[in-house]
Design a protein around this motif. Sequence first.
Motif, PDB file in Angstrom:
ATOM      1  N   TYR A   1       0.688  -1.022   0.080  1.00 47.44           N
ATOM      2  CA  TYR A   1       0.026  -0.081   0.119  1.00 47.44           C
ATOM      3  C   TYR A   1       0.915   1.161  -0.084  1.00 47.44           C
ATOM      4  O   TYR A   1       1.765   1.265   0.926  1.00 47.44           O
TER       5      TYR A   1
ATOM      6  N   VAL B   1       0.255   5.525   0.220  1.00 48.08           N
ATOM      7  CA  VAL B   1      -0.682   6.654   0.605  1.00 48.08           C
ATOM      8  C   VAL B   1      -0.017   8.028   0.016  1.00 48.08           C
ATOM      9  O   VAL B   1       1.117   8.349   0.311  1.00 48.08           O
TER      10      VAL B   1
ATOM     11  N   PRO C   1      -8.977   4.881  -1.372  1.00 44.10           N
ATOM     12  CA  PRO C   1      -8.383   3.926  -2.283  1.00 44.10           C
ATOM     13  C   PRO C   1      -8.569   4.391  -3.671  1.00 44.10           C
ATOM     14  O   PRO C   1      -9.672   4.930  -4.090  1.00 44.10           O
ATOM     15  N   ASP C   2      -7.698   4.254  -4.549  1.00 45.14           N
ATOM     16  CA  ASP C   2      -7.894   4.598  -6.058  1.00 45.14           C
ATOM     17  C   ASP C   2      -8.105   3.429  -6.754  1.00 45.14           C
ATOM     18  O   ASP C   2      -7.203   2.478  -7.011  1.00 45.14           O
TER      19      ASP C   2
ATOM     20  N   PRO D   1      -4.668  -0.336  -7.908  1.00 35.84           N
ATOM     21  CA  PRO D   1      -5.065  -1.224  -6.759  1.00 35.84           C
ATOM     22  C   PRO D   1      -3.633  -0.826  -5.845  1.00 35.84           C
ATOM     23  O   PRO D   1      -2.522  -0.937  -6.280  1.00 35.84           O
ATOM     24  N   GLY D   2      -3.847  -0.749  -4.536  1.00 33.33           N
ATOM     25  CA  GLY D   2      -2.898  -0.424  -3.539  1.00 33.33           C
ATOM     26  C   GLY D   2      -2.592   1.062  -3.364  1.00 33.33           C
ATOM     27  O   GLY D   2      -1.922   1.328  -2.341  1.00 33.33           O
TER      28      GLY D   2
ATOM     29  N   LEU E   1      -3.656   4.718  -2.299  1.00 38.02           N
ATOM     30  CA  LEU E   1      -4.477   5.529  -1.663  1.00 38.02           C
ATOM     31  C   LEU E   1      -4.171   6.758  -1.755  1.00 38.02           C
ATOM     32  O   LEU E   1      -2.842   7.116  -1.773  1.00 38.02           O
TER      33      LEU E   1
ATOM     34  N   VAL F   1      -7.809   6.208   6.033  1.00 37.04           N
ATOM     35  CA  VAL F   1      -7.004   5.431   5.169  1.00 37.04           C
ATOM     36  C   VAL F   1      -6.602   4.086   5.968  1.00 37.04           C
ATOM     37  O   VAL F   1      -6.645   3.093   5.301  1.00 37.04           O
TER      38      VAL F   1
ATOM     39  N   CYS G   1      -9.325   1.529   5.378  1.00 37.07           N
ATOM     40  CA  CYS G   1      -9.150   1.060   3.955  1.00 37.07           C
ATOM     41  C   CYS G   1      -8.033  -0.005   3.945  1.00 37.07           C
ATOM     42  O   CYS G   1      -8.361  -0.996   3.409  1.00 37.07           O
ATOM     43  N   VAL G   2      -6.957   0.425   4.569  1.00 34.70           N
ATOM     44  CA  VAL G   2      -5.852  -0.519   4.456  1.00 34.70           C
ATOM     45  C   VAL G   2      -6.258  -1.793   5.203  1.00 34.70           C
ATOM     46  O   VAL G   2      -5.834  -3.061   5.056  1.00 34.70           O
TER      47      VAL G   2
END
Length: 385
Positions: free
Chosen positions: A199, A201, A331-332, A336-337, A339, A359, A362-363
């Motif tokens: 991930y 950010v 998240p976008d 994928p992965g 944010l 955030v 979401c993770v």
Amino acid sequence: MPTRETSDVIVIGAGVVGAACAHYAALAGLSVTVVDRGSVAGGTTGAGEGNLLVSDKEPGPELELALLSTALWSELAERLPPAVEYEAKGGLVVASGETGLHALREFAGRQEKAGVIAHEVPADRLHDLEPHLAPGLTGGFHYPQDAQVMPAHAAARLLHAVGDRVRLALGEEVTALLTGADGAVRGVRTTTRDIHAPYVVNAAGTWGGAVAGLAGVHLPVLPRRGFVLVTEPLPRVVRHKVYAADYVADVASGSAALQTSAVVEGTPAGPVLIGASRERVGFDRTLSTEVLRRLATGATTLFPVLGTVRAIRTYLGFRPYLPDHLPAVGPDPRVPGLLHACGHEGAGIGLAPVTGRIVTACVTGTEPPLDLHPFRPERFDAADR
């Protein structure tokens, strides 16, 4: 050959939003690396006044964020050392005419339905709250939920309070996002090494659009410049954050032109901070004497006592502006992965804790504290409109 390091989460940006994302992720048991090409709070955070405001927000998604974040800041003030200088001093919005007071009354009425506490203050009681206010004002509204922190200290304490669960990679510019064969994020490449994580950010503030561009996605973050005048240290001349009614309209405006409105507040250290200006001029750091003249005039109109006080310095910063005045948080789906946690404009310090909580939710796959649809990063794509 770059060295390889691995974390659960990489946060790009060591301002207060990035620090809050790292803080809450670490509290959830994740290992975090915070990467910044500069220092902690070296960008917009370090140029902010530290305002934690509900008073300037229309009912809607941003106010929902602000109310949640207000509660989180109060909780953080109990947990973090006093160096953050949290001060629940409240805000006072004043009007100079009946038309302005009527607009404030209607605005406060809508806010109260959304959970904001607002008390109308008649003209003859304004000086009970602010003895040095100019005479002749029509009235105003007191917002006890407004508060202030020292933003650079707050960012530093958020990072340091979780110990070695957060690693800092300062002075390292992110030059690329690493992705796998499936297009998902696998980490970042900096000027010195690769750092791997499932991930990433984007908490890069005004440079959030550039970081999104590294991932090949569109996020139209633009800089909106603002100046602050700082006076010599004084006894507590200004007790609250005090601003004129037109400040709310300036915050909501999307105009690129110069806008100024009187905003005056004291600090625990003594200096009075004077704002506020807004203009979209790119990253131009040229000192504007016209802006400073307007700020000084607005401040002394509200507080004539400041007319004999020296301004000892000025500084400027760039608010990360998005066209609909809402941040991109979450998240976008295009990468994928990845944010996003940027585009908060002038409210990033106030909204940092709730952004960090979102955030982290979401993770970790837990329930976010509110509906994220209004803040979805892809909303500016033509197909999403």
